[in-house]
Design a protein around this motif. Structure first.
Motif, PDB file in Angstrom:
ATOM      1  N   MET A 140       0.953  -1.094   0.034  1.00  0.00           N
ATOM      2  CA  MET A 140       0.024  -0.069  -0.125  1.00  0.00           C
ATOM      3  C   MET A 140       0.807   1.486  -0.169  1.00  0.00           C
ATOM      4  O   MET A 140       0.253   2.320  -0.569  1.00  0.00           O
ATOM      5  N   GLY A 141       1.986   1.166   0.485  1.00  0.00           N
ATOM      6  CA  GLY A 141       2.891   2.344   0.557  1.00  0.00           C
ATOM      7  C   GLY A 141       3.260   2.807  -0.674  1.00  0.00           C
ATOM      8  O   GLY A 141       3.606   4.045  -1.173  1.00  0.00           O
ATOM      9  N   TRP A 142       3.835   1.947  -1.848  1.00  0.00           N
ATOM     10  CA  TRP A 142       3.957   2.293  -2.817  1.00  0.00           C
ATOM     11  C   TRP A 142       2.887   3.032  -3.604  1.00  0.00           C
ATOM     12  O   TRP A 142       3.337   3.905  -4.521  1.00  0.00           O
ATOM     13  N   ILE A 143       1.741   2.692  -3.492  1.00  0.00           N
ATOM     14  CA  ILE A 143       0.559   3.568  -4.274  1.00  0.00           C
ATOM     15  C   ILE A 143       0.589   4.742  -3.615  1.00  0.00           C
ATOM     16  O   ILE A 143       0.254   5.716  -4.371  1.00  0.00           O
ATOM     17  N   ILE A 144       0.806   4.865  -2.191  1.00  0.00           N
ATOM     18  CA  ILE A 144       0.792   6.411  -1.700  1.00  0.00           C
ATOM     19  C   ILE A 144       1.723   7.163  -2.487  1.00  0.00           C
ATOM     20  O   ILE A 144       1.892   8.304  -2.683  1.00  0.00           O
ATOM     21  N   ALA A 145       2.852   6.596  -2.336  1.00  0.00           N
ATOM     22  CA  ALA A 145       4.198   7.240  -2.764  1.00  0.00           C
ATOM     23  C   ALA A 145       3.984   7.826  -4.442  1.00  0.00           C
ATOM     24  O   ALA A 145       4.557   8.738  -4.762  1.00  0.00           O
ATOM     25  N   LEU A 146       3.186   6.970  -5.175  1.00  0.00           N
ATOM     26  CA  LEU A 146       3.034   7.463  -6.524  1.00  0.00           C
ATOM     27  C   LEU A 146       1.969   8.587  -6.567  1.00  0.00           C
ATOM     28  O   LEU A 146       2.105   9.464  -7.270  1.00  0.00           O
ATOM     29  N   ILE A 147       0.971   8.576  -5.714  1.00  0.00           N
ATOM     30  CA  ILE A 147       0.047   9.643  -5.646  1.00  0.00           C
ATOM     31  C   ILE A 147       0.733  11.070  -5.172  1.00  0.00           C
ATOM     32  O   ILE A 147       0.622  11.771  -5.509  1.00  0.00           O
ATOM     33  N   VAL A 148       1.555  10.866  -3.847  1.00  0.00           N
ATOM     34  CA  VAL A 148       2.079  11.825  -3.173  1.00  0.00           C
ATOM     35  C   VAL A 148       3.122  12.393  -4.342  1.00  0.00           C
ATOM     36  O   VAL A 148       3.385  13.858  -4.462  1.00  0.00           O
ATOM     37  N   GLY A 149       4.041  11.688  -4.893  1.00  0.00           N
ATOM     38  CA  GLY A 149       4.982  12.092  -5.957  1.00  0.00           C
ATOM     39  C   GLY A 149       4.334  12.555  -7.063  1.00  0.00           C
ATOM     40  O   GLY A 149       5.092  13.469  -7.488  1.00  0.00           O
ATOM     41  N   GLY A 150       3.185  12.169  -7.548  1.00  0.00           N
ATOM     42  CA  GLY A 150       2.619  12.783  -8.568  1.00  0.00           C
ATOM     43  C   GLY A 150       2.118  14.250  -8.277  1.00  0.00           C
ATOM     44  O   GLY A 150       2.344  15.071  -9.219  1.00  0.00           O
ATOM     45  N   ILE A 151       1.661  14.392  -7.215  1.00  0.00           N
ATOM     46  CA  ILE A 151       1.164  15.779  -6.609  1.00  0.00           C
ATOM     47  C   ILE A 151       2.343  16.577  -6.741  1.00  0.00           C
ATOM     48  O   ILE A 151       2.104  17.967  -7.016  1.00  0.00           O
ATOM     49  N   ALA A 152       3.343  16.442  -5.933  1.00  0.00           N
ATOM     50  CA  ALA A 152       4.444  17.056  -5.804  1.00  0.00           C
ATOM     51  C   ALA A 152       5.135  17.453  -7.124  1.00  0.00           C
ATOM     52  O   ALA A 152       5.413  18.588  -7.296  1.00  0.00           O
ATOM     53  N   GLY A 153       5.444  16.570  -7.810  1.00  0.00           N
ATOM     54  CA  GLY A 153       5.685  16.376  -9.381  1.00  0.00           C
ATOM     55  C   GLY A 153       4.835  17.700 -10.288  1.00  0.00           C
ATOM     56  O   GLY A 153       5.496  18.612 -10.990  1.00  0.00           O
ATOM     57  N   TRP A 154       3.579  17.552  -9.959  1.00  0.00           N
ATOM     58  CA  TRP A 154       2.796  18.518 -10.819  1.00  0.00           C
ATOM     59  C   TRP A 154       2.669  19.704 -10.237  1.00  0.00           C
ATOM     60  O   TRP A 154       3.087  20.956 -10.983  1.00  0.00           O
ATOM     61  N   LEU A 155       2.818  20.075  -8.885  1.00  0.00           N
ATOM     62  CA  LEU A 155       3.001  21.253  -8.354  1.00  0.00           C
ATOM     63  C   LEU A 155       4.192  22.124  -8.779  1.00  0.00           C
ATOM     64  O   LEU A 155       4.280  23.185  -9.007  1.00  0.00           O
ATOM     65  N   ALA A 156       5.414  21.165  -8.772  1.00  0.00           N
ATOM     66  CA  ALA A 156       6.608  21.866  -8.863  1.00  0.00           C
ATOM     67  C   ALA A 156       6.722  21.998 -10.499  1.00  0.00           C
ATOM     68  O   ALA A 156       7.363  23.286 -10.721  1.00  0.00           O
ATOM     69  N   SER A 157       5.973  21.318 -11.405  1.00  0.00           N
ATOM     70  CA  SER A 157       6.120  21.779 -12.698  1.00  0.00           C
ATOM     71  C   SER A 157       5.488  22.991 -12.931  1.00  0.00           C
ATOM     72  O   SER A 157       5.610  23.693 -13.838  1.00  0.00           O
ATOM     73  N   LEU A 158       4.322  23.330 -12.252  1.00  0.00           N
ATOM     74  CA  LEU A 158       3.734  24.572 -12.484  1.00  0.00           C
ATOM     75  C   LEU A 158       4.211  25.631 -11.791  1.00  0.00           C
ATOM     76  O   LEU A 158       4.322  26.771 -12.589  1.00  0.00           O
ATOM     77  N   VAL A 159       4.993  25.760 -10.745  1.00  0.00           N
ATOM     78  CA  VAL A 159       6.056  26.510 -10.327  1.00  0.00           C
ATOM     79  C   VAL A 159       6.972  26.964 -11.420  1.00  0.00           C
ATOM     80  O   VAL A 159       7.573  28.015 -11.512  1.00  0.00           O
ATOM     81  N   MET A 160       7.791  25.763 -11.829  1.00  0.00           N
ATOM     82  CA  MET A 160       8.574  26.016 -12.679  1.00  0.00           C
ATOM     83  C   MET A 160       8.369  26.222 -14.162  1.00  0.00           C
ATOM     84  O   MET A 160       9.073  26.024 -15.189  1.00  0.00           O
ATOM     85  N   ASN A 161       7.064  26.118 -14.458  1.00  0.00           N
ATOM     86  CA  ASN A 161       6.422  26.710 -15.818  1.00  0.00           C
ATOM     87  C   ASN A 161       6.760  25.603 -16.789  1.00  0.00           C
ATOM     88  O   ASN A 161       7.244  25.621 -18.104  1.00  0.00           O
ATOM     89  N   ARG A 162       6.848  24.381 -16.358  1.00  0.00           N
ATOM     90  CA  ARG A 162       7.226  23.366 -17.192  1.00  0.00           C
ATOM     91  C   ARG A 162       6.125  22.222 -17.313  1.00  0.00           C
ATOM     92  O   ARG A 162       6.047  21.062 -17.863  1.00  0.00           O
ATOM     93  N   ASP A 163       4.822  22.593 -16.980  1.00  0.00           N
ATOM     94  CA  ASP A 163       3.736  21.655 -16.807  1.00  0.00           C
ATOM     95  C   ASP A 163       3.258  21.445 -18.292  1.00  0.00           C
ATOM     96  O   ASP A 163       2.712  20.490 -18.636  1.00  0.00           O
ATOM     97  N   ALA A 164       3.131  22.157 -19.370  1.00  0.00           N
ATOM     98  CA  ALA A 164       2.945  21.881 -20.680  1.00  0.00           C
ATOM     99  C   ALA A 164       3.896  20.743 -21.483  1.00  0.00           C
ATOM    100  O   ALA A 164       3.493  19.955 -22.025  1.00  0.00           O
ATOM    101  N   SER A 165       5.155  20.589 -20.919  1.00  0.00           N
ATOM    102  CA  SER A 165       5.964  19.736 -21.571  1.00  0.00           C
ATOM    103  C   SER A 165       6.175  18.343 -20.850  1.00  0.00           C
ATOM    104  O   SER A 165       6.884  17.473 -21.052  1.00  0.00           O
ATOM    105  N   MET A 166       5.205  18.096 -19.619  1.00  0.00           N
ATOM    106  CA  MET A 166       5.531  17.192 -18.745  1.00  0.00           C
ATOM    107  C   MET A 166       4.210  16.262 -18.721  1.00  0.00           C
ATOM    108  O   MET A 166       3.184  16.918 -18.712  1.00  0.00           O
ATOM    109  N   GLY A 167       4.229  15.021 -18.916  1.00  0.00           N
ATOM    110  CA  GLY A 167       2.862  14.332 -18.548  1.00  0.00           C
ATOM    111  C   GLY A 167       2.733  13.513 -17.203  1.00  0.00           C
ATOM    112  O   GLY A 167       3.669  14.102 -16.265  1.00  0.00           O
ATOM    113  N   ILE A 168       1.849  13.048 -16.916  1.00  0.00           N
ATOM    114  CA  ILE A 168       1.501  12.471 -15.503  1.00  0.00           C
ATOM    115  C   ILE A 168       2.873  11.566 -14.968  1.00  0.00           C
ATOM    116  O   ILE A 168       3.209  11.646 -13.768  1.00  0.00           O
ATOM    117  N   PHE A 169       3.269  10.680 -16.007  1.00  0.00           N
ATOM    118  CA  PHE A 169       4.320   9.783 -15.719  1.00  0.00           C
ATOM    119  C   PHE A 169       5.539  10.566 -15.378  1.00  0.00           C
ATOM    120  O   PHE A 169       6.254  10.233 -14.319  1.00  0.00           O
TER     121      PHE A 169
END
Length: 88
Positions: A1-30
């Protein structure tokens, strides 16, 4: 169960960071998940010795999310630096 939570939290952190660094358009969910999980490792490596704070993305906590976000922003800043340097 821990790896599922790690993927979700990692995805949220990566998405927020891509918004801050203006790279959201060039990055997908993976790539958001990869950046968030690698950012968590970088964030723990920086915050552990400097601040004495550790956070894990395997269990959801606000501290773990913030550390993963900061690490992901650092990772994207490094990637931006090398990409701009290479384009010139």
């Amino acid at each position: 169960m821990g790896w599922i939570i790690a993927l979700i939290v990692g995805g949220i952190a990566g998405w927020l960071a891509s918004l801050v660094m203006n790279r959201d358009a060039s990055m997908g969910i993976f790539m958001n998940i990869v950046v968030g999980c690698v950012g968590s490792v970088i964030g723990n490596a920086l915050s552990g010795p400097l601040l004495g704070v550790r956070g894990s993305v395997q269990e959801f906590s606000l501290t773990g999310l913030i550390i993963a976000f900061v690490g992901a922003v650092v990772l994207l800043a490094i990637v931006n630096f090398f990409q701009r340097r290479r384009l010139r």
